[in-house]
Structure formats: C-alpha cells, structure tokens
Design an enzyme around this catalytic site. Structure first.
Site, PDB file in Angstrom:
ATOM      1  N   SER A  23     -28.525  10.040 -30.694  1.00  0.00           N
ATOM      2  CA  SER A  23     -28.380  10.726 -29.424  1.00  0.00           C
ATOM      3  C   SER A  23     -29.324  11.774 -28.601  1.00  0.00           C
ATOM      4  CB  SER A  23     -27.275  11.318 -30.090  1.00  0.00           C
ATOM      5  OG  SER A  23     -26.664  11.681 -28.488  1.00  0.00           O
TER       6      SER A  23
ATOM      7  N   ASP B 189     -19.181   3.037 -28.958  1.00  0.00           N
ATOM      8  CA  ASP B 189     -19.860   4.126 -28.806  1.00  0.00           C
ATOM      9  C   ASP B 189     -18.948   4.848 -27.547  1.00  0.00           C
ATOM     10  OD1 ASP B 189     -21.490   6.675 -28.327  1.00  0.00           O
ATOM     11  OD2 ASP B 189     -22.887   5.638 -29.329  1.00  0.00           O
TER      12      ASP B 189
ATOM     13  N   HIS C  89     -20.513   6.070 -33.145  1.00  0.00           N
ATOM     14  CA  HIS C  89     -21.491   7.354 -32.766  1.00  0.00           C
ATOM     15  C   HIS C  89     -21.874   8.034 -33.742  1.00  0.00           C
ATOM     16  CE1 HIS C  89     -23.842   8.715 -29.467  1.00  0.00           C
ATOM     17  NE2 HIS C  89     -24.118  10.634 -30.119  1.00  0.00           N
TER      18      HIS C  89
END
Length: 277
Positions: free
Chosen positions: A148, A223, A256
């Site tokens: 991320s 995600d 995620h």
C-alpha cells in the site's frame, strides 16, 4: 548511534529483533525490526527491505505475515522500518492518513512537517548504515518490497536508487499518488501545492527513467481501496512506453489485508531471490 534491543525472539531458527534508537535525520526516537537468519553455513547474507502501509508500525509485517519462514529458507535478512517519525513533539494530524503513521517515505519540505518527516533520507542513508552493522556477513546485495503506502515507498526508493536495489515488489501499491486522494492529500501537505515537485515522489513518473530494476506487483480484485486509490493504468502505460520490465498481476477475490499478503509472499520472495544471488 546507540541502539537499544527491545525484543528478540527465535523464529524458524533465526532471530526476530526489535530495536530503538535516536534518529538524527528525523530528530526523534524511532523503532525498527530486523530478521537475521541462522546462517549456519556462514555464507554471505543479502538484505530485503519491507515498507509497511498507512497506520502500521514495524510490528505489522513481523507479527502477521509469517515471512520469517521464507527469510530463513532463503537465508536473507529482512529490515522493517517504522512508517513515520513519532513522538509528542512530532507534527501530527487528526486524520489517520496524514502525519504519524503516514510518512509516505518522502522528504517533506513544508512546515510543520519538514523538521521531522524525512523518511526517504532516514531509510536510504541513516537506517542503511545501521543495517549494514547488524547483518552478519552482509553481501551488500539489497532489494525492496512493501504494501500500500509502503508499496509506493518501495517503488519510489527502488526507482530512485536503481543501481542499489536489485529488484522491487509491491502488494496493492499506490502507483500514481499525484492522481489519487491519499497521495494528493499527503503531497499537498508535505511538499506544497506546486505539483512539479510531486513528480520526484511519484512512481508513475520515476518509471519513465532508464535502468529500472525488475518489478513485481500483486493486486487483489476485492481490495476496497483499489478503484479510488490504487489504479494501475498510468503507471503501466508509462512503463510500457519506456520498455520497463514490470510483472503486474491481479488476483481474483483478494482484499487489502495481511491474509492477502501472506498468501502471495512466497511468490515475492522467490522473485527477489532470483536477483539477490
């Protein structure tokens, strides 16, 4: 630099350690974690850097991913910095995506952030010097990976130092921070409103350069941040136009979380070790 060992745990034959130290670059106390493989055969040990995402510390990857099994298997050290400067005297914001826990791996130029928020220089210079003293029989070979915001950091640091890092990989990275809400908010605060200065910290711009290391990116289709924050189009178009080697893969049904990271971590370690000898 004076290091203080906070924790040490035996894991898969190696040692998972956590240290604290005062950072001259960030002007505050910092922590980091490092895994040192057993190295029973006394071979040269390469180093992989892991950069974590928004709100994380160095504990998230070390405690949730199970990476130690792979680091011991491949006899590679793994360095895990924190995600930002921290402390009572360090600038912060009420929002979770700015300030402490959200350093974005750049060198801030705007007040009140410029005094402490220099995570790029901290990692590339100061913490690198520390790592070289902690890894026994260090081979000098390094690669970098992240998740991320940390995927953004891994790409930026790797692309800005292409002769140093042999490979780059990322899980769900912020590929075009200048074009998405997370990046626009952070860059406006840390770097100011002049967007020409943002290009230095945007992987979609840096991937246009020559001599880019091999890149592997894995993105889950479920995600929750993908459509708004993590779109790949600009980055991949720029990479293709400049003949860069990028393996971008979407995996069906993954989100995620660290469940996603743990699932594909074997593949990422395999990728890095191809280039780390």
């Amino acid at each position: 630099m004076s290091l203080k060992l906070i924790e040490k745990h035996r894991s898969f034959g190696g040692e998972q350690c956590k240290y604290s130290h005062y950072s001259e670059v960030l002007q505050c106390d910092m922590t980091f974690s490092i895994y040192l493989p057993s190295n029973k055969e006394m071979k040269k040990i390469p180093l992989i850097w892991w950069l974590s995402g928004l709100t994380c510390t160095d504990d998230n990857f070390s405690q949730k991913s199970g990476f130690q099994r792979l680091a011991e298997k491949y006899q590679v050290a793994v360095m895990i910095p924190d995600t930002s400067p921290r402390g009572e005297n360090v600038a912060d914001d009420e929002a979770w995506d700015l300030g402490q826990g959200a350093g974005f791996y750049l060198d801030a130029t705007q007040d009140p952030w410029a005094k402490h928020y220099k995570m790029y220089t901290y990692i590339v210079d100061e913490l690198t010097a520390v790592a070289s003293t902690l890894v026994p029989n260090f081979s000098g070979e390094e690669s970098i990976m992240g998740h991320s915001m940390g995927g953004h950091g891994a790409l930026v640091i790797g692309l800005k130092n292409p002769t140093r890092f042999k490979a780059i990989s990322a899980f769900s990275p912020i590929l075009s921070p200048s074009q998405v809400p997370w990046g626009i908010k952070a860059f406006s605060s840390y770097l100011g409103e002049d967007q020409t200065s943002w290009k230095e910290w945007d992987a979609s711009e840096l991937v246009k350069e020559t001599n880019v290391p091999p890149i592997l990116i894995t993105q889950g289709t479920q995600d929750e941040f993908y459509s708004k924050q993590l779109k790949e189009t600009i980055f991949l178009n720029n990479a293709k136009e400049n003949n860069q080697v990028v393996n971008y893969q979407k995996v069906e049904g993954y989100d995620h979380s660290y469940f996603f990271i743990a699932t594909f971590l074997d593949e990422h370690f395999d990728f890095h070790m191809k280039y780390l000898g």
